[in-house]
Design a protein around this motif. Structure first.
Motif, PDB file in Angstrom:
ATOM      1  N   GLY A 113       0.770  -1.168   0.030  1.00 20.13           N
ATOM      2  CA  GLY A 113      -0.164   0.014   0.068  1.00 20.13           C
ATOM      3  C   GLY A 113       0.914   1.414  -0.019  1.00 20.13           C
ATOM      4  O   GLY A 113       1.771   1.422  -0.911  1.00 20.13           O
ATOM      5  N   ALA A 114       0.668   2.134   0.990  1.00 20.30           N
ATOM      6  CA  ALA A 114       1.157   3.526   1.043  1.00 20.30           C
ATOM      7  C   ALA A 114       2.733   3.520   1.096  1.00 20.30           C
ATOM      8  O   ALA A 114       3.418   4.148   0.300  1.00 20.30           O
ATOM      9  N   PRO A 115       3.538   2.523   1.958  1.00 19.64           N
ATOM     10  CA  PRO A 115       4.690   2.674   1.723  1.00 19.64           C
ATOM     11  C   PRO A 115       5.233   2.330   0.505  1.00 19.64           C
ATOM     12  O   PRO A 115       6.528   3.062   0.141  1.00 19.64           O
ATOM     13  N   TYR A 116       4.942   1.426  -0.291  1.00 15.78           N
ATOM     14  CA  TYR A 116       5.379   1.287  -1.717  1.00 15.78           C
ATOM     15  C   TYR A 116       5.215   2.537  -2.669  1.00 15.78           C
ATOM     16  O   TYR A 116       5.892   2.799  -3.423  1.00 15.78           O
ATOM     17  N   ALA A 117       3.670   2.903  -2.316  1.00 16.32           N
ATOM     18  CA  ALA A 117       3.392   4.176  -3.363  1.00 16.32           C
ATOM     19  C   ALA A 117       4.466   5.487  -2.918  1.00 16.32           C
ATOM     20  O   ALA A 117       4.888   6.249  -3.705  1.00 16.32           O
ATOM     21  N   GLN A 118       4.846   5.618  -1.592  1.00 16.42           N
ATOM     22  CA  GLN A 118       5.626   6.872  -1.375  1.00 16.42           C
ATOM     23  C   GLN A 118       6.937   6.710  -2.068  1.00 16.42           C
ATOM     24  O   GLN A 118       7.728   7.480  -2.119  1.00 16.42           O
ATOM     25  N   VAL A 119       7.458   5.451  -2.293  1.00 14.39           N
ATOM     26  CA  VAL A 119       8.941   5.000  -2.607  1.00 14.39           C
ATOM     27  C   VAL A 119       8.662   5.150  -4.270  1.00 14.39           C
ATOM     28  O   VAL A 119       9.822   5.829  -4.800  1.00 14.39           O
ATOM     29  N   HIS A 120       7.735   4.686  -4.812  1.00 16.57           N
ATOM     30  CA  HIS A 120       7.531   4.643  -6.243  1.00 16.57           C
ATOM     31  C   HIS A 120       6.538   5.656  -6.760  1.00 16.57           C
ATOM     32  O   HIS A 120       5.769   5.081  -7.893  1.00 16.57           O
ATOM     33  N   TYR A 121       6.176   6.798  -6.179  1.00 11.19           N
ATOM     34  CA  TYR A 121       5.207   7.794  -6.495  1.00 11.19           C
ATOM     35  C   TYR A 121       5.384   8.110  -8.140  1.00 11.19           C
ATOM     36  O   TYR A 121       4.408   8.392  -8.561  1.00 11.19           O
ATOM     37  N   ALA A 122       6.480   8.508  -8.224  1.00 10.79           N
ATOM     38  CA  ALA A 122       6.772   9.178  -9.622  1.00 10.79           C
ATOM     39  C   ALA A 122       6.444   8.265 -10.646  1.00 10.79           C
ATOM     40  O   ALA A 122       5.743   8.621 -11.564  1.00 10.79           O
ATOM     41  N   GLU A 123       7.100   6.890 -10.639  1.00 10.87           N
ATOM     42  CA  GLU A 123       6.694   5.709 -11.253  1.00 10.87           C
ATOM     43  C   GLU A 123       5.016   5.580 -11.684  1.00 10.87           C
ATOM     44  O   GLU A 123       4.685   5.257 -12.775  1.00 10.87           O
ATOM     45  N   LEU A 124       4.661   5.696 -10.534  1.00 10.61           N
ATOM     46  CA  LEU A 124       3.196   5.091 -10.382  1.00 10.61           C
ATOM     47  C   LEU A 124       2.233   6.359 -11.015  1.00 10.61           C
ATOM     48  O   LEU A 124       1.414   5.910 -11.999  1.00 10.61           O
ATOM     49  N   VAL A 125       2.769   7.512 -10.930  1.00 13.23           N
ATOM     50  CA  VAL A 125       1.966   8.686 -11.525  1.00 13.23           C
ATOM     51  C   VAL A 125       2.294   8.652 -12.992  1.00 13.23           C
ATOM     52  O   VAL A 125       1.210   8.707 -13.851  1.00 13.23           O
ATOM     53  N   TRP A 126       3.432   8.571 -13.486  1.00 14.33           N
ATOM     54  CA  TRP A 126       3.709   8.510 -14.777  1.00 14.33           C
ATOM     55  C   TRP A 126       2.878   7.363 -15.625  1.00 14.33           C
ATOM     56  O   TRP A 126       2.243   7.372 -16.480  1.00 14.33           O
ATOM     57  N   TRP A 127       2.550   6.011 -14.994  1.00 13.59           N
ATOM     58  CA  TRP A 127       1.981   4.815 -15.591  1.00 13.59           C
ATOM     59  C   TRP A 127       0.402   5.037 -15.467  1.00 13.59           C
ATOM     60  O   TRP A 127      -0.014   4.796 -16.414  1.00 13.59           O
ATOM     61  N   ALA A 128       0.050   5.726 -14.363  1.00 12.42           N
ATOM     62  CA  ALA A 128      -1.271   5.843 -14.103  1.00 12.42           C
ATOM     63  C   ALA A 128      -1.888   7.088 -15.395  1.00 12.42           C
ATOM     64  O   ALA A 128      -2.707   6.825 -16.063  1.00 12.42           O
ATOM     65  N   GLY A 129      -0.862   8.064 -15.376  1.00 12.58           N
ATOM     66  CA  GLY A 129      -1.433   8.974 -16.508  1.00 12.58           C
ATOM     67  C   GLY A 129      -1.332   8.412 -17.713  1.00 12.58           C
ATOM     68  O   GLY A 129      -2.173   8.727 -18.774  1.00 12.58           O
ATOM     69  N   GLY A 130      -0.491   7.771 -17.790  1.00 13.61           N
ATOM     70  CA  GLY A 130      -0.102   6.943 -19.468  1.00 13.61           C
ATOM     71  C   GLY A 130      -1.294   6.025 -19.795  1.00 13.61           C
ATOM     72  O   GLY A 130      -1.869   6.131 -20.887  1.00 13.61           O
ATOM     73  N   LEU A 131      -1.783   5.303 -18.958  1.00 16.85           N
ATOM     74  CA  LEU A 131      -2.821   4.308 -19.059  1.00 16.85           C
ATOM     75  C   LEU A 131      -3.963   5.041 -19.252  1.00 16.85           C
ATOM     76  O   LEU A 131      -4.868   4.628 -20.137  1.00 16.85           O
ATOM     77  N   LEU A 132      -4.412   6.016 -18.447  1.00 18.57           N
ATOM     78  CA  LEU A 132      -5.522   6.898 -18.473  1.00 18.57           C
ATOM     79  C   LEU A 132      -5.801   7.545 -19.935  1.00 18.57           C
ATOM     80  O   LEU A 132      -6.744   7.444 -20.365  1.00 18.57           O
ATOM     81  N   SER A 133      -4.437   8.074 -20.434  1.00 14.26           N
ATOM     82  CA  SER A 133      -4.438   8.609 -21.786  1.00 14.26           C
ATOM     83  C   SER A 133      -4.801   7.915 -22.899  1.00 14.26           C
ATOM     84  O   SER A 133      -5.357   7.832 -23.680  1.00 14.26           O
ATOM     85  N   ALA A 134      -3.996   6.686 -22.714  1.00 16.14           N
ATOM     86  CA  ALA A 134      -4.348   5.393 -23.665  1.00 16.14           C
ATOM     87  C   ALA A 134      -5.869   5.048 -23.957  1.00 16.14           C
ATOM     88  O   ALA A 134      -6.462   4.983 -24.964  1.00 16.14           O
ATOM     89  N   ALA A 135      -6.395   5.080 -22.545  1.00 18.63           N
ATOM     90  CA  ALA A 135      -7.973   4.829 -22.593  1.00 18.63           C
ATOM     91  C   ALA A 135      -8.712   5.742 -23.313  1.00 18.63           C
ATOM     92  O   ALA A 135      -9.784   5.498 -23.876  1.00 18.63           O
ATOM     93  N   CYS A 136      -8.232   7.059 -22.984  1.00 18.25           N
ATOM     94  CA  CYS A 136      -8.995   8.132 -23.626  1.00 18.25           C
ATOM     95  C   CYS A 136      -8.907   8.164 -25.010  1.00 18.25           C
ATOM     96  O   CYS A 136      -9.849   8.342 -26.055  1.00 18.25           O
ATOM     97  N   ALA A 137      -7.901   7.995 -25.649  1.00 16.57           N
ATOM     98  CA  ALA A 137      -7.299   7.901 -26.994  1.00 16.57           C
ATOM     99  C   ALA A 137      -8.072   6.628 -27.554  1.00 16.57           C
ATOM    100  O   ALA A 137      -8.614   6.778 -28.644  1.00 16.57           O
ATOM    101  N   LEU A 138      -8.243   5.288 -27.018  1.00 17.56           N
ATOM    102  CA  LEU A 138      -8.961   4.513 -27.641  1.00 17.56           C
ATOM    103  C   LEU A 138     -10.333   4.714 -27.570  1.00 17.56           C
ATOM    104  O   LEU A 138     -10.990   4.458 -28.687  1.00 17.56           O
TER     105      LEU A 138
END
Length: 226
Positions: free
Chosen positions: A79-104
């Motif tokens: 949960g939160a401990p992993y997200a705090q360490v890898h927050y940048a990677e998670l934000v980039w991937w979440a934004g990319g996946l959401l953008s891909a869904a909108c493009a689709l």
């Protein structure tokens, strides 16, 4: 319904693909007014399908390149401990996946079939369905007996044949006053015609290379029959 600001923001973000689909579809075709239930259902249904499709692609990438993708298992377990360490990677991937869904969703809206004529207005059928992308010559007989003619520039895309709408005709313009014998060329560049004043409308479509006069109307009639 979400009870916190975070939950509300998450709900809006998750529904973005469906909203994209509805907006692009409205720009492509005639403006329709579905019930709130149907419109909400379309947004939710499209969001779920596109996001599931994107998640399937992510799962494939996770299996092929585990070192380049977030560890979803650790995120769920820690949960939160992993997200705090890898927050940048998670934000980039979440934004990319959401953008891909909108493009689709946008691609699906653009490539979807033409709406059935029964759900569209007569203006949309004449101006968009039979010869899309063309600028036909339009002649309108008005209620006072006068006549105006010009090249179509724009029209109200509402799916309802309402009197409170208009179309814009541009040069070359012709006008015949009530009681006059012939239409005369006028020097103006554009005219706005109210649907409330139109008694009948005539549309002349551009002829294809080698097409005889009258064949365009026959082709349009065939499209209506099909």
């Amino acid at each position: 319904m979400p009870t916190t600001i975070t939950g509300l923001i998450l709900l809006v973000v998750l529904l973005l693909p469906g909203l994209t689909f509805v907006i692009v579809r409205e720009r492509k075709g005639s403006e329709r007014r579905p019930t709130p239930f149907r419109e909400t259902g379309a947004v939710v249904f499209c969001s779920i399908l596109t996001e599931l499709a994107v998640l399937v692609v992510f799962a494939v990438l996770r299996g092929l390149m585990p070192e380049l993708t977030p560890d979803v298992g650790r995120l769920v377990r820690e949960g939160a401990p992993y997200a705090q360490v890898h927050y940048a990677e998670l934000v980039w991937w979440a934004g990319g996946l959401l953008s891909a869904a909108c493009a689709l969703a946008a691609v699906v809206a653009l490539t979807s079939g033409v709406p059935h004529s029964s759900a569209m207005s007569s203006w949309w059928v004449m101006f968009e369905k039979w010869f899309p992308g063309e600028s036909p010559l339009v002649g309108c007989v008005l209620e006072d007996g006068s006549y105006v003619e010009g090249r179509l520039a724009s029209f109200n895309v509402s799916s309802d044949d309402l009197p409170d709408r208009d179309l814009v005709l541009i040069d070359p313009l012709k006008y015949r006053a009530s009681g006059a014998a012939e239409a005369q060329d006028v020097p103006w560049g554009a005219v706005c015609v109210s649907a409330r004043r139109i008694v009948s409308m005539f549309v002349s479509y551009p002829l294809a290379p080698g097409q005889e006069a009258g064949e365009a109307a026959t082709a349009a009639s065939g499209s209506a029959a099909s």
